[in-house]
Design an enzyme around this catalytic site. Structure first.
Site, short mmCIF file in Angstrom:
data_model
loop_
_atom_site.label_atom_id
_atom_site.label_comp_id
_atom_site.label_asym_id
_atom_site.label_seq_id
_atom_site.Cartn_x
_atom_site.Cartn_y
_atom_site.Cartn_z
N MET A 68 0.81 -1.21 0.00
CA MET A 68 0.00 0.00 0.00
C MET A 68 0.85 1.28 0.00
SD MET A 68 -2.70 -1.53 -0.48
CE MET A 68 -4.03 -0.34 -0.39
N HIS A 123 -4.39 -4.81 -8.97
CA HIS A 123 -5.29 -3.75 -8.53
C HIS A 123 -6.73 -4.25 -8.62
CE1 HIS A 123 -6.65 0.30 -7.74
NE2 HIS A 123 -7.55 0.12 -8.69
C1 GAR Z 1 -5.88 -6.95 -2.99
O1 GAR Z 1 -7.27 -6.94 -3.15
C2 GAR Z 1 -5.22 -6.00 -3.98
O2 GAR Z 1 -5.89 -5.92 -5.18
C3 GAR Z 1 -5.27 -4.71 -3.23
O3 GAR Z 1 -4.98 -5.05 -1.90
C4 GAR Z 1 -5.50 -6.34 -1.63
C5 GAR Z 1 -4.44 -7.16 -0.93
O4 GAR Z 1 -4.95 -8.37 -0.47
N1 GAR Z 1 -4.30 -3.79 -3.75
C6 GAR Z 1 -4.53 -2.49 -3.89
O5 GAR Z 1 -5.57 -1.96 -3.58
C7 GAR Z 1 -3.37 -1.72 -4.46
N2 GAR Z 1 -3.76 -0.38 -4.79
P1 GAR Z 1 -4.01 -9.54 -0.02
O6 GAR Z 1 -3.04 -9.00 1.03
O7 GAR Z 1 -4.94 -10.55 0.58
O8 GAR Z 1 -3.30 -10.06 -1.23
#
Ligand code: GAR
Length: 207
Positions: free
Chosen positions: A97, A116
């Site tokens: 993030m 994303h």
């Molecule tokens: C995921 O849904 C990804 O797409 C999002 O964070 C989540 C992480 O989940 N990423 C963003 O929003 C980037 N801008 P995870 O830790 O379970 O993989």
């Protein structure tokens, strides 16, 4: 023990690590021929670090420094150094993030990918599933793209569409998108590992 493949990925994440787990499981199952060389997180108690350690994979908390949404100069240098030490071919952002800036990007040109939770270029930025729900779109999804200087703006490698259903909440929609992410991201990493992905400007082929 994971099998050692020559294609090495470094994974960066800040959250629970479900995308990382999907990639690690595809590698363990032999459907993606790559090696997880290192997992790094800016969050000391992030699930992604626990998930990596549970699988015997190298995982380390690397502090991000004094800013909230990006790495400070010292942290950026540390991330680049650690990724180089791990000899990664590709850096996969899996829920990391923080926005990556110039020096980091220049260290790994066209070798950083991100997932994303929307069909880019719609809904870049934070909580894209909430943006989609509020906007009222009927279809959203997820995107894996190369990272460039913008926010969620680099060349698109792959996308999977997901319907927005009547009665969806932010949580139910996010879960449906994450199910798609867990299919898409390992497929993209597999294509990169096999050297199938070609980039020409904004056009990417090979998935
Ligand atoms: C995921 O849904 C990804 O797409 C999002 O964070 C989540 C992480 O989940 N990423 C963003 O929003 C980037 N801008 P995870 O830790 O379970 O993989």
């Amino acid at each position: 023990m994971q099998p050692e493949h020559p294609f090495r990925i470094g994974v960066l994440g800040s959250g629970k690590g479900s995308n990382f787990v999907a990639i690690a499981e595809a590698i363990a199952a032999g459907t993606v021929r790559a090696t997880v060389a290192a997992v790094f997180s800016d969050v000391a108690d992030a699930g992604i670090l626990r998930q990596a350690r549970d699988r015997g994979l190298p995982a380390e908390h690397l502090p991000a420094g004094k800013f909230r949404t990006k790495l400070d100069e010292e942290a950026e240098a540390l991330y680049v150094r650690r990724l180089r030490e791990a000899r990664v071919d590709v850096v996969a952002l899996a829920g990391f993030m923080r926005v990556l800036k110039g020096d980091f990007l220049r260290a790994f040109p066209l070798r950083i990918v991100n997932i994303h939770p929307s069909l880019l270029p719609a809904f870049p930025g934070l909580e894209a599933w909430k943006q989609a729900l509020q906007y009222g779109v009927k279809v959203t999804g997820c995107t894996v793209h190369f990272v460039d200087e913008g926010v969620d703006s680099g060349p698109i490698i792959g996308q999977e569409a997901v319907p927005v259903l009547p009665g969806d909440t932010a949580a139910s929609l996010h879960e449906r998108i994450q199910q798609a992410e867990r299919r898409l991201y390992p497929a993209v990493v597999g294509a990169l590992a096999e050297g199938r992905v070609r980039v020409s400007g904004r056009q990417v082929t090979g998935l």
